[in-house]
Design a protein around this motif. Structure first.
Motif, PDB file in Angstrom:
ATOM      1  N   HIS A 174      36.860 -28.153 -16.583  1.00  0.00           N
ATOM      2  CA  HIS A 174      35.898 -27.594 -15.631  1.00  0.00           C
ATOM      3  C   HIS A 174      35.627 -28.626 -14.542  1.00  0.00           C
ATOM      4  CE1 HIS A 174      35.000 -24.256 -18.316  1.00  0.00           C
ATOM      5  NE2 HIS A 174      34.875 -25.116 -19.303  1.00  0.00           N
ATOM      6  N   ASN A 175      35.128 -28.167 -13.411  1.00  0.00           N
ATOM      7  CA  ASN A 175      34.820 -29.063 -12.306  1.00  0.00           C
ATOM      8  C   ASN A 175      33.387 -29.600 -12.373  1.00  0.00           C
ATOM      9  OD1 ASN A 175      33.614 -26.604 -11.683  1.00  0.00           O
ATOM     10  ND2 ASN A 175      33.881 -26.867  -9.481  1.00  0.00           N
ATOM     11  N   VAL A 176      32.737 -29.417 -13.510  1.00  0.00           N
ATOM     12  CA  VAL A 176      31.390 -29.951 -13.741  1.00  0.00           C
ATOM     13  C   VAL A 176      31.295 -30.454 -15.181  1.00  0.00           C
ATOM     14  CG1 VAL A 176      30.276 -28.433 -12.038  1.00  0.00           C
ATOM     15  CG2 VAL A 176      30.428 -27.710 -14.412  1.00  0.00           C
ATOM     16  N   ASP A 177      30.320 -31.322 -15.433  1.00  0.00           N
ATOM     17  CA  ASP A 177      30.048 -31.775 -16.790  1.00  0.00           C
ATOM     18  C   ASP A 177      29.528 -30.606 -17.626  1.00  0.00           C
ATOM     19  OD1 ASP A 177      30.641 -34.359 -15.935  1.00  0.00           O
ATOM     20  OD2 ASP A 177      28.537 -34.944 -15.747  1.00  0.00           O
TER      21      ASP A 177
ATOM     22  N   GLU B 147      33.330 -33.808 -16.348  1.00  0.00           N
ATOM     23  CA  GLU B 147      34.054 -33.090 -15.291  1.00  0.00           C
ATOM     24  C   GLU B 147      35.526 -33.483 -15.296  1.00  0.00           C
ATOM     25  OE1 GLU B 147      34.269 -33.279 -10.406  1.00  0.00           O
ATOM     26  OE2 GLU B 147      32.479 -33.997 -11.430  1.00  0.00           O
TER      27      GLU B 147
ATOM     28  N   ARG C 150      25.047 -26.628 -18.209  1.00  0.00           N
ATOM     29  CA  ARG C 150      25.725 -27.253 -17.068  1.00  0.00           C
ATOM     30  C   ARG C 150      24.705 -27.513 -15.959  1.00  0.00           C
ATOM     31  NH1 ARG C 150      29.528 -23.575 -18.830  1.00  0.00           N
ATOM     32  NH2 ARG C 150      31.461 -24.550 -19.486  1.00  0.00           N
TER      33      ARG C 150
ATOM     34  N   PHE D 121      30.783 -22.723 -11.529  1.00  0.00           N
ATOM     35  CA  PHE D 121      31.768 -23.735 -11.902  1.00  0.00           C
ATOM     36  C   PHE D 121      33.140 -23.084 -12.005  1.00  0.00           C
ATOM     37  CE2 PHE D 121      29.983 -21.993 -15.750  1.00  0.00           C
ATOM     38  CZ  PHE D 121      31.071 -21.766 -16.566  1.00  0.00           C
TER      39      PHE D 121
END
Length: 175
Positions: free
Chosen positions: A79-82, A109, A128, A133
């Motif tokens: 994913h492009n986020v934590d 991320e 998140r 996301f």
């Protein structure tokens, strides 16, 4: 200061929307091999082995309920986020580790990962610090998709009556 972000909010599980009803998650970089494999898995019934519902979404934050039934073939992805995960019911296997109720894990991320639901499936919460996301599916190997199709076919009938792990003990679930 963001004006759209609530200062206080109550949410109820009965009001949660399925991931298909939201724009919370978008797919990134679907190669032809991934698209073809995902389509075959969907046709075999893979979507019947998972439930994702957005419990709460506000600017800069989201909380998603996830139920992966036993045998669900979750592809390796990032994913492009934590992401922070907390297990409500059942169990999962991530690497050599088995995690159960009350356990959790953090994925930063861009870090590729997957896990396997335990024998009773797994219910978890995904936290998140983003209200939208991307998911980047990394399972481009046709052999993975062959196994995913077989898993969906072989579990599909059992998935129709599988109980949520949180309901197995009490006969009811909040989700």
């Amino acid at each position: 200061m963001e004006t759209d972000k609530p200062r206080f909010a109550i949410f109820r599980s009965k009001d949660a929307r399925s991931d298909a009803e939201t724009s919370l998650m978008t797919y990134e970089d679907f190669t032809p091999a991934i698209a073809e494999g995902a389509q075959r898995a969907t046709e075999a019934g893979a979507n019947e082995g998972a439930e994702l519902r957005a419990l709460f979404v506000a600017p800069g934050f989201s909380l998603v309920y996830v139920w992966f039934k036993s045998g669900f073939p979750l592809p390796r992805h990032s994913h492009n986020v934590d992401c922070l995960y907390y297990i409500l019911g059942g169990s999962l296997f991530i690497g050599e580790q088995e995690l159960g109720v009350g356990d959790g894990f953090f994925v930063g991320e861009g870090v590729p990962y997957t896990y396997k639901p335990g024998p009773a499936g797994v219910e978890l919460l995904e936290f998140r610090s983003a209200d939208a996301f991307n998911i980047k599916v990394l399972a481009s190997n046709p052999a993975f998709w062959d196994r995913a199709v077989e898993a969906a076919r072989s579990h599909r009938s059992a998935w129709a009556t599988e109980q949520r792990p949180t309901a197995a003990k009490t006969g009811e679930s909040k989700f």
